[in-house]
Design a protein around this motif. Structure first.
Motif, PDB file in Angstrom:
ATOM      1  N   VAL A  91       0.831  -1.206   0.000  1.00 37.30           N
ATOM      2  CA  VAL A  91       0.000   0.000   0.000  1.00 37.30           C
ATOM      3  C   VAL A  91       0.865   1.256   0.000  1.00 37.30           C
ATOM      4  O   VAL A  91       1.785   1.390   0.810  1.00 37.30           O
ATOM      5  N   VAL A  92       0.559   2.154  -0.910  1.00 37.94           N
ATOM      6  CA  VAL A  92       1.182   3.478  -0.955  1.00 37.94           C
ATOM      7  C   VAL A  92       0.052   4.504  -0.894  1.00 37.94           C
ATOM      8  O   VAL A  92      -0.851   4.500  -1.737  1.00 37.94           O
ATOM      9  N   VAL A  93       0.091   5.365   0.118  1.00 41.00           N
ATOM     10  CA  VAL A  93      -0.988   6.320   0.343  1.00 41.00           C
ATOM     11  C   VAL A  93      -0.783   7.564  -0.507  1.00 41.00           C
ATOM     12  O   VAL A  93       0.310   8.110  -0.597  1.00 41.00           O
ATOM     13  N   VAL A  94      -1.876   8.026  -1.136  1.00 37.51           N
ATOM     14  CA  VAL A  94      -1.880   9.246  -1.932  1.00 37.51           C
ATOM     15  C   VAL A  94      -2.589  10.329  -1.137  1.00 37.51           C
ATOM     16  O   VAL A  94      -3.661  10.094  -0.562  1.00 37.51           O
ATOM     17  N   ALA A  95      -2.013  11.510  -1.124  1.00 39.11           N
ATOM     18  CA  ALA A  95      -2.560  12.610  -0.338  1.00 39.11           C
ATOM     19  C   ALA A  95      -3.845  13.156  -0.946  1.00 39.11           C
ATOM     20  O   ALA A  95      -4.118  12.989  -2.141  1.00 39.11           O
ATOM     21  N   CYS A  96      -4.647  13.822  -0.113  1.00 39.78           N
ATOM     22  CA  CYS A  96      -5.827  14.552  -0.554  1.00 39.78           C
ATOM     23  C   CYS A  96      -5.598  16.039  -0.295  1.00 39.78           C
ATOM     24  O   CYS A  96      -4.875  16.414   0.633  1.00 39.78           O
ATOM     25  N   ASP A  97      -6.221  16.893  -1.106  1.00 38.98           N
ATOM     26  CA  ASP A  97      -6.051  18.333  -0.922  1.00 38.98           C
ATOM     27  C   ASP A  97      -7.041  18.866   0.112  1.00 38.98           C
ATOM     28  O   ASP A  97      -7.826  18.105   0.694  1.00 38.98           O
ATOM     29  N   ASP A  98      -7.018  20.178   0.299  1.00 37.75           N
ATOM     30  CA  ASP A  98      -7.859  20.781   1.329  1.00 37.75           C
ATOM     31  C   ASP A  98      -9.341  20.663   1.030  1.00 37.75           C
ATOM     32  O   ASP A  98     -10.177  20.821   1.928  1.00 37.75           O
ATOM     33  N   LYS A  99      -9.703  20.397  -0.218  1.00 39.84           N
ATOM     34  CA  LYS A  99     -11.106  20.262  -0.603  1.00 39.84           C
ATOM     35  C   LYS A  99     -11.583  18.810  -0.561  1.00 39.84           C
ATOM     36  O   LYS A  99     -12.716  18.515  -0.944  1.00 39.84           O
ATOM     37  N   GLY A 100     -10.705  17.918  -0.128  1.00 36.99           N
ATOM     38  CA  GLY A 100     -11.085  16.518  -0.011  1.00 36.99           C
ATOM     39  C   GLY A 100     -10.856  15.696  -1.257  1.00 36.99           C
ATOM     40  O   GLY A 100     -11.152  14.498  -1.284  1.00 36.99           O
ATOM     41  N   ASN A 101     -10.294  16.308  -2.304  1.00 32.34           N
ATOM     42  CA  ASN A 101     -10.045  15.601  -3.551  1.00 32.34           C
ATOM     43  C   ASN A 101      -8.691  14.915  -3.529  1.00 32.34           C
ATOM     44  O   ASN A 101      -7.778  15.326  -2.791  1.00 32.34           O
ATOM     45  N   VAL A 102      -8.541  13.907  -4.344  1.00 30.06           N
ATOM     46  CA  VAL A 102      -7.230  13.279  -4.517  1.00 30.06           C
ATOM     47  C   VAL A 102      -6.275  14.318  -5.072  1.00 30.06           C
ATOM     48  O   VAL A 102      -6.582  15.034  -6.039  1.00 30.06           O
ATOM     49  N   ASP A 103      -5.122  14.451  -4.459  1.00 32.07           N
ATOM     50  CA  ASP A 103      -4.097  15.392  -4.922  1.00 32.07           C
ATOM     51  C   ASP A 103      -3.475  14.842  -6.199  1.00 32.07           C
ATOM     52  O   ASP A 103      -2.689  13.888  -6.160  1.00 32.07           O
ATOM     53  N   LEU A 104      -3.853  15.429  -7.333  1.00 32.21           N
ATOM     54  CA  LEU A 104      -3.402  14.887  -8.619  1.00 32.21           C
ATOM     55  C   LEU A 104      -1.893  14.956  -8.773  1.00 32.21           C
ATOM     56  O   LEU A 104      -1.284  14.089  -9.396  1.00 32.21           O
ATOM     57  N   GLY A 105      -1.265  15.996  -8.218  1.00 34.39           N
ATOM     58  CA  GLY A 105       0.179  16.100  -8.298  1.00 34.39           C
ATOM     59  C   GLY A 105       0.866  14.974  -7.546  1.00 34.39           C
ATOM     60  O   GLY A 105       1.806  14.346  -8.052  1.00 34.39           O
ATOM     61  N   ASP A 106       0.372  14.692  -6.324  1.00 32.22           N
ATOM     62  CA  ASP A 106       0.950  13.603  -5.535  1.00 32.22           C
ATOM     63  C   ASP A 106       0.677  12.256  -6.202  1.00 32.22           C
ATOM     64  O   ASP A 106       1.545  11.375  -6.211  1.00 32.22           O
TER      65      ASP A 106
ATOM     66  N   ARG B  42       0.282  11.700  -9.442  1.00 28.54           N
ATOM     67  CA  ARG B  42       1.149  11.558 -10.623  1.00 28.54           C
ATOM     68  C   ARG B  42       2.565  11.195 -10.208  1.00 28.54           C
ATOM     69  O   ARG B  42       3.211  10.314 -10.815  1.00 28.54           O
ATOM     70  N   ALA B  43       3.062  11.848  -9.163  1.00 34.22           N
ATOM     71  CA  ALA B  43       4.430  11.589  -8.716  1.00 34.22           C
ATOM     72  C   ALA B  43       4.593  10.150  -8.238  1.00 34.22           C
ATOM     73  O   ALA B  43       5.585   9.473  -8.580  1.00 34.22           O
ATOM     74  N   LYS B  44       3.628   9.657  -7.471  1.00 35.20           N
ATOM     75  CA  LYS B  44       3.749   8.305  -6.937  1.00 35.20           C
ATOM     76  C   LYS B  44       3.485   7.246  -8.001  1.00 35.20           C
ATOM     77  O   LYS B  44       4.101   6.177  -7.992  1.00 35.20           O
ATOM     78  N   ALA B  45       2.607   7.535  -8.936  1.00 35.87           N
ATOM     79  CA  ALA B  45       2.363   6.590 -10.025  1.00 35.87           C
ATOM     80  C   ALA B  45       3.604   6.457 -10.895  1.00 35.87           C
ATOM     81  O   ALA B  45       3.979   5.355 -11.319  1.00 35.87           O
TER      82      ALA B  45
END
Length: 996
Positions: free
Chosen positions: A649-664, A666-669
């Motif tokens: 498991v690798v956790v992806v961050a969420c932004d302040d609006k509750g959405n998946v942080d697309l930048g994080d 993309r970086a982890k993918a």
């Protein structure tokens, strides 16, 4: 496209003559005319209006508050245009309740219900009428939610405590959980429990070859991704195996009853643990495994009054030693004290819940089979220890008579000892015997080409024994005389294995044996609980909509209830046609190519989906892909399932609006481009938002070689509006117990089918009796992931519920339900937003089908916690919303489409009144420690004390709003002390005096 108007707007009214019907349509509805078309009068769509709680006038009022002229306009603002469905669902038009029932009855008529002697873990049983009527058919039991709020769940908690006590007594173990999904799953969970709790470093498990075949298959599926080697061999050879645990069936699948004391000692001497798969009815006569040294005991309670139902649902069990209790998967009911010092029952060790432990979880099981566990426990309560023993002795006696008669007919019975099962050597006559059995209305177990199995049960009669003799008798041989044989037959249990210890000695199991007493006991328990029959249950992420009676009715039809899961395919034609029809409807609703209904819980569906993704990568020559990206907002079962599937498991961050942080993301993918297997994302998000970037999420993961898993927990906001299979997802599990109306039943049953794109179809779960797979040897490598449940179609007997729901709603009705659920959530959010901040919303300021209220600031201003608000809601007659998930200190609310505007307003009024009570604390008008919230909930006994010691009045405690007086729900205990309960863990029936 024009649609017929809502039937609630049929009759012309001066005040609403020109209103457009909104329930079923938008746009394009026409005004109601004075002459009503016959098609409208026939009310094919009448069920839709009964299912959706808000009528057209009410929806117009709700939309006005939100600032939208129509429901369609609101949906356009909520659901991203990039994923919207514009074509109607490929699901037939809605049918009336009567039409749907008639159509399903025609399918049921295609099934042939023969007398089953197949056994193999599934047996005929009689459900006592008092339990059928007052539990299984009673909405007080089947519409209840998981008992996370113990103060308004004491009834079903007591019933589950009875279940645990029953299992502990019969198995001889110290502690048992509150039920598992099925026997095979329980055995697989026991396997991993033993691996964790034991001291052996071996990576192998030894399974006796007379363990039920379906159990062996599920263990094989579960062991492979964990790197556990499965060894199958004779039971008595287990002592020679290098293993961390051995699984023994008691009695064996072939019927033999063995004394396992010496074998268990030998296995322990090698440092391994022993798991026993035991028949609860047999344990009324046989020495319980706990007394001969077993470390864990598993099995099914199906034959305790729960119909076979083509495989489920049934409550399995897992019991173990006291020292292993913190490794026990699933839910555990325990006893504590409440704020008044009285005994209270609650879920124990809740921090052990798998969705809280996430990737550190030892299991992904976050549900149980509560409704079925309640039925089984009440079967034991109703019959009592003597009644159960009599049933068991009768079954054993009839088996002995059958055995004696078969031997007199010259047949060889290969098992010298038995409880209820005989395996007969039939040689070249095997096929003819099966044909003769079917011709006489019976099914026998197909052991192999030279042997036939026969299992007897509670429903077996003297006439059945004579029928079996006739089926097996060689030509020209005279029939044995039943009466003369019966007088000479003795028990066939081997020396030393007969039970001598008492069981079910608690007064609960010795008190309610008349129907009058049993009926009152069940009513007394039900009155302690809050279910949908009393008020809305606004739990976010749980979709507590009503399960209509017309949906539930077919479950009790004999054609669905009394079929054995391994009955010949030509006897289950109607069942499989219904299942195929439901699969097609689910594909149409989700945009996927194929569905398997085998997973019997959402956890199983998640697990299956990840195994399918692993199998796909292996088939592509990329078995090294094992990284699973999971957003921080995901439901905790997601990382738990990934861990069980052998993924990292690798956790992806969420932004302040509750959405998946697309930048994080993309970086982890990209960082894991070489080993990326999948992403697990819930849509709409667990934060209650339609993320506009969902297609980008899919594209990023696909570009880096991964597959997209969309958790279907929130599908109730999608059906008819967007389809995961069309906006980029590859696989989803669906919660039929949420979106498609299968009842929660207090924490189960559930169904969690897995749906996949065309490229993944060939990896769907297998089963040794599924058409097309029946001839495959389970040990042979196949693209299918193997079975994940004991039965080929999982909990098949409750699938008619979802079939009925979809058939009666039709494609347009399903879309209307999704839209109405979103409308209800936004209405509640808007009315509450100026008093409790809504934590997340979409770009339009709207939420999806649920909203999260942020209560964290109140802790600073008033010292009121989210738990205080949840408990105070009970005084207003409501079950609390979801607490502290997915964000600590918040309440997540999902009102569902089933609730009327009056009920939504009643809930909002309660929340606003609570806010005023908090404001009184903030302003110093109420004490910070002695106030209605800190002392909630208030029981009747606490209010009736002679001396009232609080600064606020008794009336404010009990009747904070005038509306509460009309239908007061009294919590049966005060606030439960969880810390005390965990420090003083006690998980079986307490003395009657404690809660009488």
């Amino acid at each position: 496209m024009s649609h017929p108007c809502s039937t609630r707007q049929l009759m012309p009214r001066s005040s609403a003559k020109n209103e457009t019907a909104m329930k079923m349509d938008e746009p394009g509805a026409t005004a109601v005319s004075t002459r009503i078309p016959l098609g409208t009068l026939e009310q094919h769509r009448g069920f839709v209006d009964r299912h959706i709680g808000t009528n057209d006038v009410e929806q117009a009022q709700m939309l006005k508050l939100l600032g939208y002229p129509t429901r369609a306009a609101m949906i356009d603002a909520v659901v991203p245009a990039s994923i919207r469905l514009h074509a109607p669902l490929a699901i037939a038009a809605a049918k009336s309740e009567e039409e749907a029932l008639h159509e399903l009855k025609q399918l049921a008529a295609k099934n042939r219900v023969l007398k089953s002697f197949i056994g193999q873990g599934y047996y005929g049983t009689f459900t006592p009428g008092v339990i059928m009527r007052n539990v299984f058919q009673n909405p007080a039991w089947y519409t209840a939610y998981t008992p996370y709020q113990p103060e308004i769940s004491q009834g079903r908690l007591e019933a589950l405590l009875n279940f645990q006590t029953m299992v502990c007594d019969l198995s001889g173990m110290a502690i048992a959980n509150a039920s598992m999904l099925d026997e095979a799953t329980a055995a697989a969970e026991a396997m991993t429990l033993c691996q964790r709790a034991g001291k052996s470093r071996s990576r192998s498990i030894y399974v006796a070859d007379d363990v039920l075949p379906q159990t062996i298959d599920v263990i094989r599926t579960r062991a492979q991704p964990l790197g556990i080697t499965l060894i199958v061999g004779p039971a008595m050879s287990a002592a020679d195996a290098d293993c961390f645990a051995a699984l023994l069936q008691f009695p064996g699948a072939n019927g033999e009853v063995r004394d396992y004391r010496a074998l268990t000692d030998a296995i322990h001497a090698r440092g391994a643990l022993v798991i026993a798969a035991a028949d609860l009815l047999a344990l009324t006569l046989l020495t319980p495994p706990g007394e001969w040294g077993a470390d864990a005991v598993v099995g099914s309670s199906q034959r305790f009054g729960v119909p076979m139902g083509f495989g489920g649902p049934h409550a399995a069990y897992l019991a173990t030693r006291d020292e292993f209790k913190r490794n026990l998967p699933g839910r555990l009911v325990g006893v504590t004290v409440d704020a008044n010092g009285q005994s209270a029952i609650r879920l124990a060790l809740q921090t052990r819940e798998q969705h809280i432990r996430r990737e550190k979880a030892t299991s992904n099981i976050c549900t149980a089979q509560v409704l079925l566990a309640v039925m089984a426990s009440m079967y034991a309560v109703y019959h009592g220890p003597q009644g159960l023993a009599i049933i068991a002795r009768r079954v054993h006696r009839l088996t002995g008579v059958l055995n004696a008669g078969l031997r007199r007919l010259g047949l060889e019975v290969i098992n010298p000892t038995f409880f209820d099962t005989l395996t007969i050597a039939t040689g070249e006559h095997t096929a003819a015997i099966h044909e003769a059995a079917v011709a006489h209305g019976a099914n026998l177990r197909r052991v192999d080409a030279a042997h036939v199995g026969v299992s007897l049960d509670e429903t077996t009669t003297r006439g059945d024994i004579e029928l079996l003799w006739m089926i097996f008798a060689p030509a020209g041989v005279g029939m044995p005389d039943f009466e003369s044989l019966e007088t000479t037959v003795d028990d066939a249990l081997p020396p030393g294995v007969e039970r001598t210890s008492a069981f079910l000695s608690h007064p609960t199991f010795n008190r309610y044996h008349s129907e009058t007493e049993m009926m009152r006991y069940l009513r007394r328990l039900a009155d302690k609980d809050v279910a949908l029959d009393r008020s809305m249950i606004p739990l976010g992420s749980c979709t507590m909509k009503l399960n209509a009676v017309s949906e539930m009715t077919p479950v009790t039809w004999p054609e669905f209830a009394h079929l054995h899961p391994f009955a010949p395919a030509n006897q289950t034609v109607g069942y499989r046609e219904m299942i195929g029809s439901l699969e097609r409807m689910l594909c149409a609703a989700t945009g996927y190519a194929s569905v398997s209904l085998q997973p019997n819980a959402g956890s199983q569906g998640e697990y299956s989906g990840l195994l399918i993704i692993k199998a796909y990568h292996a088939a592509q020559g990329q078995p090294e892909r094992n990284v699973c990206l999971i957003p921080a907002s995901a439901h905790g079962t997601n990382p738990a399932s990934a861990q069980m599937a052998g993924m990292k498991v690798v956790v992806v961050a969420c932004d302040d609006k509750g959405n998946v942080d697309l930048g994080d993301l993309r970086a982890k993918a990209e960082a894991h481009r070489a080993d990326l297997a999948a992403i697990m994302v819930t849509y709409p998000s667990t934060h209650g938002v339609f993320e506009v970037g969902i297609k980008q999420i899919c594209e990023i993961v696909h570009a880096n070689g991964g597959q997209v898993y969309v958790d279907g927990a929130n599908l109730n906001a999608l059906v008819g509006l967007a389809a995961p299979g069309e906006f980029g997802a590859d696989v989803s599990h669906l919660n039929l117990h949420k979106t498609f109306c299968i009842p929660h039943g207090g924490g189960g049953p559930g169904v969690g089918p897995v749906a996949v794109g065309a490229h993944l179809t060939r990896f769907l779960p297998a089963h040794r009796v599924l058409p097309g797979l029946a001839d495959e040897v389970p040990e042979t490598a196949t693209e299918h992931i193997g079975p994940v449940s004991a039965a080929p179609y999982g909990s098949a007997s409750i699938l008619p519920i979802s079939w009925m729901y979809i058939t009666m709603m039709g494609g347009d009705g399903l879309r209307a339900a999704s839209e109405s659920a979103i409308l209800a959530a936004n209405y509640v959010a808007r009315r509450l937003s100026s008093h409790f901040p809504v934590l997340y919303a979409g770009e339009s300021g709207l939420v999806a089908h649920e909203c999260i209220l942020d209560l964290r600031p109140l802790k600073e201003t008033s010292e009121v916690t989210v738990e205080d608000v949840a408990k105070r809601l009970m005084d207003y007659g409501f079950h609390a919303p979801t607490m502290s998930f997915p964000v600590a200190g918040t309440l997540m609310i999902e009102p569902t489409e089933s609730e009327s505007k009056a009920e939504l307003d009643r809930f909002v009024d309660a929340m606003l009144a609570i806010r005023e009570e908090i404001r009184a604390i903030e302003e110093g008008r109420m004490d910070r420690n002695d106030n209605p919230l800190k002392n909630a909930p208030h029981t009747a006994s606490a209010l009736l004390t002679i001396e009232w010691k609080h600064a606020y009045s008794r009336e404010q405690a009990a009747y904070p709003l005038a509306s509460v007086k009309v239908n007061k729900i009294w919590p049966s205990v005060g606030r439960a002390d969880n810390v005390y309960g965990d420090r003083n863990l006690f998980c079986s029936c307490v003395p009657v005096a404690e809660y009488a």
